[in-house]
Design an enzyme around this catalytic site. Structure first.
Site, mmCIF file in Angstrom:
data_model
loop_
_atom_site.group_PDB
_atom_site.id
_atom_site.type_symbol
_atom_site.label_atom_id
_atom_site.label_comp_id
_atom_site.label_asym_id
_atom_site.label_seq_id
_atom_site.Cartn_x
_atom_site.Cartn_y
_atom_site.Cartn_z
ATOM 1 C CG ASN A 149 -0.399 0.138 2.504
ATOM 2 O OD1 ASN A 149 0.726 -0.298 2.723
ATOM 3 N ND2 ASN A 149 -1.117 0.735 3.423
ATOM 4 C CD GLU A 247 5.878 -0.012 13.221
ATOM 5 O OE1 GLU A 247 4.738 0.327 13.592
ATOM 6 O OE2 GLU A 247 6.887 0.172 13.914
ATOM 7 C CB CYS A 281 -1.641 0.999 8.489
ATOM 8 S SG CYS A 281 -0.468 2.327 8.242
HETATM 9 N N1 LIG Z 1 1.456 -0.022 10.783
HETATM 10 C C1 LIG Z 1 2.002 0.313 9.629
HETATM 11 O O1 LIG Z 1 2.997 1.040 9.575
HETATM 12 C C2 LIG Z 1 1.398 -0.182 8.330
HETATM 13 C C3 LIG Z 1 1.626 0.547 7.153
HETATM 14 C C4 LIG Z 1 1.084 0.054 5.956
HETATM 15 C C5 LIG Z 1 0.347 -1.125 5.937
HETATM 16 N N2 LIG Z 1 0.145 -1.791 7.093
HETATM 17 C C6 LIG Z 1 -0.688 -3.014 7.103
HETATM 18 O O2 LIG Z 1 -0.354 -3.872 6.017
HETATM 19 C C7 LIG Z 1 -1.479 -4.670 5.671
HETATM 20 C C8 LIG Z 1 -1.685 -4.644 4.172
HETATM 21 O O3 LIG Z 1 -0.547 -5.056 3.504
HETATM 22 P P1 LIG Z 1 -0.347 -6.531 2.870
HETATM 23 O O4 LIG Z 1 -1.658 -7.062 2.411
HETATM 24 O O5 LIG Z 1 0.766 -6.435 1.911
HETATM 25 O O6 LIG Z 1 0.108 -7.336 4.160
HETATM 26 P P2 LIG Z 1 0.671 -8.834 4.250
HETATM 27 O O7 LIG Z 1 0.883 -9.117 5.693
HETATM 28 O O8 LIG Z 1 -0.168 -9.780 3.485
HETATM 29 O O9 LIG Z 1 2.075 -8.759 3.481
HETATM 30 C C9 LIG Z 1 3.106 -7.902 3.909
HETATM 31 C C10 LIG Z 1 4.443 -8.467 3.429
HETATM 32 O O10 LIG Z 1 4.682 -9.690 4.126
HETATM 33 C C11 LIG Z 1 5.001 -10.712 3.190
HETATM 34 N N3 LIG Z 1 4.614 -12.007 3.763
HETATM 35 C C12 LIG Z 1 3.440 -12.662 3.615
HETATM 36 N N4 LIG Z 1 3.477 -13.831 4.280
HETATM 37 C C13 LIG Z 1 4.696 -13.928 4.850
HETATM 38 C C14 LIG Z 1 5.334 -14.894 5.674
HETATM 39 N N5 LIG Z 1 4.710 -16.039 6.042
HETATM 40 N N6 LIG Z 1 6.594 -14.666 6.098
HETATM 41 C C15 LIG Z 1 7.240 -13.527 5.753
HETATM 42 N N7 LIG Z 1 6.690 -12.574 4.967
HETATM 43 C C16 LIG Z 1 5.427 -12.765 4.532
HETATM 44 C C17 LIG Z 1 4.234 -10.306 1.951
HETATM 45 O O11 LIG Z 1 4.725 -10.954 0.796
HETATM 46 C C18 LIG Z 1 4.464 -8.813 1.943
HETATM 47 O O12 LIG Z 1 5.720 -8.490 1.414
HETATM 48 C C19 LIG Z 1 -2.660 -4.043 6.412
HETATM 49 O O13 LIG Z 1 -2.966 -4.833 7.526
HETATM 50 C C20 LIG Z 1 -2.128 -2.682 6.837
HETATM 51 O O14 LIG Z 1 -2.751 -2.126 7.964
HETATM 52 C C21 LIG Z 1 0.657 -1.354 8.285
HETATM 53 O O1 LIG Z 2 1.610 4.098 5.819
HETATM 54 C C1 LIG Z 2 2.098 5.158 5.425
HETATM 55 C C2 LIG Z 2 1.425 6.474 5.525
HETATM 56 O O2 LIG Z 2 2.272 7.518 5.133
HETATM 57 C C3 LIG Z 2 0.905 6.754 6.831
HETATM 58 S S1 LIG Z 2 -0.222 8.027 6.811
HETATM 59 O O3 LIG Z 2 -1.473 7.489 6.332
HETATM 60 O O4 LIG Z 2 0.205 9.106 5.898
HETATM 61 O O5 LIG Z 2 -0.327 8.549 8.159
#
Ligand SMILES: NC(=O)c1ccc[n+]([C@@H]2O[C@H](COP(=O)([O-])OP(=O)(O)OC[C@H]3O[C@@H](n4cnc5c(N)ncnc54)[C@H](O)[C@@H]3O)[C@@H](O)[C@H]2O)c1
Ligand SMILES: O=C[C@H](O)CS(=O)(=O)O
Length: 491
Positions: A149, A247, A281
């Site tokens: 994302n 995160e 997120c």
């Molecule tokens: N808190 C934050 O800073 C933040 C920021 C952006 C997105 N997010 C979160 O990310 C999620 C969306 O992203 P997504 O769908 O790509 O998440 P995801 O957990 O499906 O994938 C994230 C990464 O992990 C890898 N991955 C998947 N399975 C794995 C495993 N078993 N071992 C190691 N790596 C593995 C994926 O290939 C990808 O590169 C949402 O829950 C969102 O809230 C959090």
């Molecule tokens: O996840 C990355 C974003 O920059 C966070 S925010 O939505 O801008 O706060």
């Protein structure tokens, strides 16, 4: 476009020789293909990183920072081109894509500055003619695992502090967004980063991700992604006693009190709930409103949603782009069905957009529920799409309780003109990020980014806090008294 791995300064396909298409979510068309790696590629990348890191750690930090400064300049040069590619591979609208690349530029210059600081402490020793200090030491090879994302911003939040602190990186980006990874690797190459300090291995989480997490020479894992995957990674790291920064998701709320500037709140909610099609997120997926202004808020939100243009993010005037893929569309729609079945009132949206103009793409109508209760599924679980829910409360105390009742703790916001209410919320919201009179999104790169409870495990991306993930404290004592002095001996 063919996206390859970048290992030890060389561009190469995986030994598996497999490729998968990169899909533009705006129209479902392929815009290229990416190599799909296996454990052997990870092994190669980690070995290269291990070799390179030793020499890189010996380069003085201000000199390491100079490379990051060049990276910032190159990102600036490529900003428009990268923003367009970002919209094409991930779907977010072009103005948001530009904002994301800008985050990377800001992070490069910010972390280049840290290269001239990397502060430790000097403290008086307990003993005469003895000097005591603590310094930040690099840890070694670090593994970065990131979501689709924010495919460029999050990579910079992690790789820039890691590299300026003297570590070498092996990065596994999301398979949906490899083009941004290719761009960043090209920039590091052009900036003159020594071979092997930054490596990219494309592939599936269950293969490349797991191999990175399991690898004994990878000393830190910095992960951003979903809660389920994060927990699994944490378990593996626990077994290996490996440092891990997680995160993860959010269930963020905007609280609107009865003294709020309602127009301002509406503007902020629209941006936070539907920006990036709700795939942040920090997205506002709950609106906790004082009952006295609930109807007014609903009316103005509906009016604002009526003029939201959904479409291809490259087109002028489009405010909401597609979601990432067909699976996401289905998941979002499933949550909407659950909301209806559990008794929430659907005020707007609630369907997949299928007109001619959306053909082939993955578009969901911005969706608003009301009469939602805090125990409903749509009020508790992360939906990760353009869906938000109104929950009505009677007091600030109740609003705080509802806000804090979910398993996540990333971002929350309050709209009020009352300074007492604002400060109470700042103190009592159990989230890593709090906004007053602003939406739940829009973090700035020089502040720590992360959350409490199911959102993380206590570490932070961004700001100087990011350096804590990628450094180890080393305590050093220098005795220049010329005789053996012993601490902890009572004489
Ligand atoms: N808190 C934050 O800073 C933040 C920021 C952006 C997105 N997010 C979160 O990310 C999620 C969306 O992203 P997504 O769908 O790509 O998440 P995801 O957990 O499906 O994938 C994230 C990464 O992990 C890898 N991955 C998947 N399975 C794995 C495993 N078993 N071992 C190691 N790596 C593995 C994926 O290939 C990808 O590169 C949402 O829950 C969102 O809230 C959090
Ligand atoms: O996840 C990355 C974003 O920059 C966070 S925010 O939505 O801008 O706060």
């Amino acid at each position: 476009m063919k996206v390859l791995n970048y290992i030890d300064g060389r561009w190469m396909p995986s030994v598996s020789e497999q490729f998968v298409p990169i899909i533009n979510p705006a129209n479902g068309q392929s815009i290229g293909e990416v190599t799909v790696s296996n454990e052997q590629d990870v092994e190669q990348a980690v070995s290269a990183a291990k070799r390179a890191q030793k020499a890189w750690a010996l380069v003085p930090a201000p000199k390491r920072a100079e490379v990051l400064y060049k990276v910032g300049m190159l990102l600036q040069e490529r900003k428009e081109q990268m923003a367009r590619l970002l919209t094409m591979e991930m779907g977010k609208v072009i103005e948001e894509a530009r904002g994301e690349v800008q985050e990377g530029i800001d992070m490069a210059f910010y972390m280049a500055g840290e290269g001239r600081r990397l502060f430790g402490d000097t403290t008086p020793s307990e003993l005469p003619n003895k000097f005591a200090m603590s310094v930040r030491a690099p840890i070694g090879v670090v593994g970065l695992i990131t979501p689709w994302n924010f495919p460029i911003a999050i990579a910079t939040w992690k790789s820039f502090p890691a590299i300026v602190a003297g570590n070498a990186v092996v990065w596994k980006p999301a398979l949906e967004t490899p083009i941004m990874a290719q761009q960043l690797a090209q920039i590091f190459e052009q900036a003159g980063l020594p071979n092997g300090v930054f490596n990219v291995v494309h592939g599936r989480g269950s293969v490349v991700g797991e191999a990175l997490v399991e690898h004994r020479d990878v000393k830190v894992i910095s992960f951003t992604g979903s809660n389920g995957v994060g927990r699994r990674i944490a378990e593996t790291c626990g077994r290996h006693l490996k440092k891990v920064s997680l995160e993860m998701g959010g269930k963020n709320a905007v609280i609107v009190m009865d003294d709020a500037d309602i127009d301002l709140a509406v503007e902020a909610i629209i941006w936070s709930a539907f920006g990036t099609s709700g795939q942040r997120c920090t997205a506002c997926s709950r609106i906790i409103v004082h009952e006295r202004v609930k109807q007014q808020l609903e009316e103005r939100l509906l009016a604002a949603m009526n003029i939201l243009t959904v479409g291809n993010g490259l087109e002028e005037g489009v405010k909401v782009g597609p979601v990432i893929n067909q699976g996401a569309l289905q998941k979002i729609h499933h949550y909407v069905q659950i909301g209806k079945n559990e008794g929430a009132t659907l005020l707007a949206g609630g369907y997949v957009l299928q007109d001619e103009q959306y053909k082939g793409g993955f578009y969901y109508a911005p969706t608003l529920f009301t009469n939602v209760t805090p125990t409903m599924t749509i009020a508790r679980e992360e939906i990760f799409g353009p869906v938000t829910s109104i929950i009505s409360v009677r007091s600030l105390e109740e609003a705080i309780e509802v806000n804090n009742s979910v398993d996540y703790g990333l971002s929350s916001a309050i709209f009020t003109r009352d300074i007492h209410r604002a400060f109470t919320a700042m103190r009592d919201f159990d989230t890593g990020i709090v906004y007053v009179n602003a939406g739940t999104t829009g973090a700035e790169i020089h502040l720590p980014f992360g959350g409490t409870k199911g959102t993380g495990n206590g570490h932070r991306d961004s700001g100087v806090a990011a350096l804590d993930v990628f450094t180890e404290w080393k305590s050093i004592y220098v005795d220049y008294s010329g005789k053996l002095q012993r601490a902890q001996i009572d004489v």
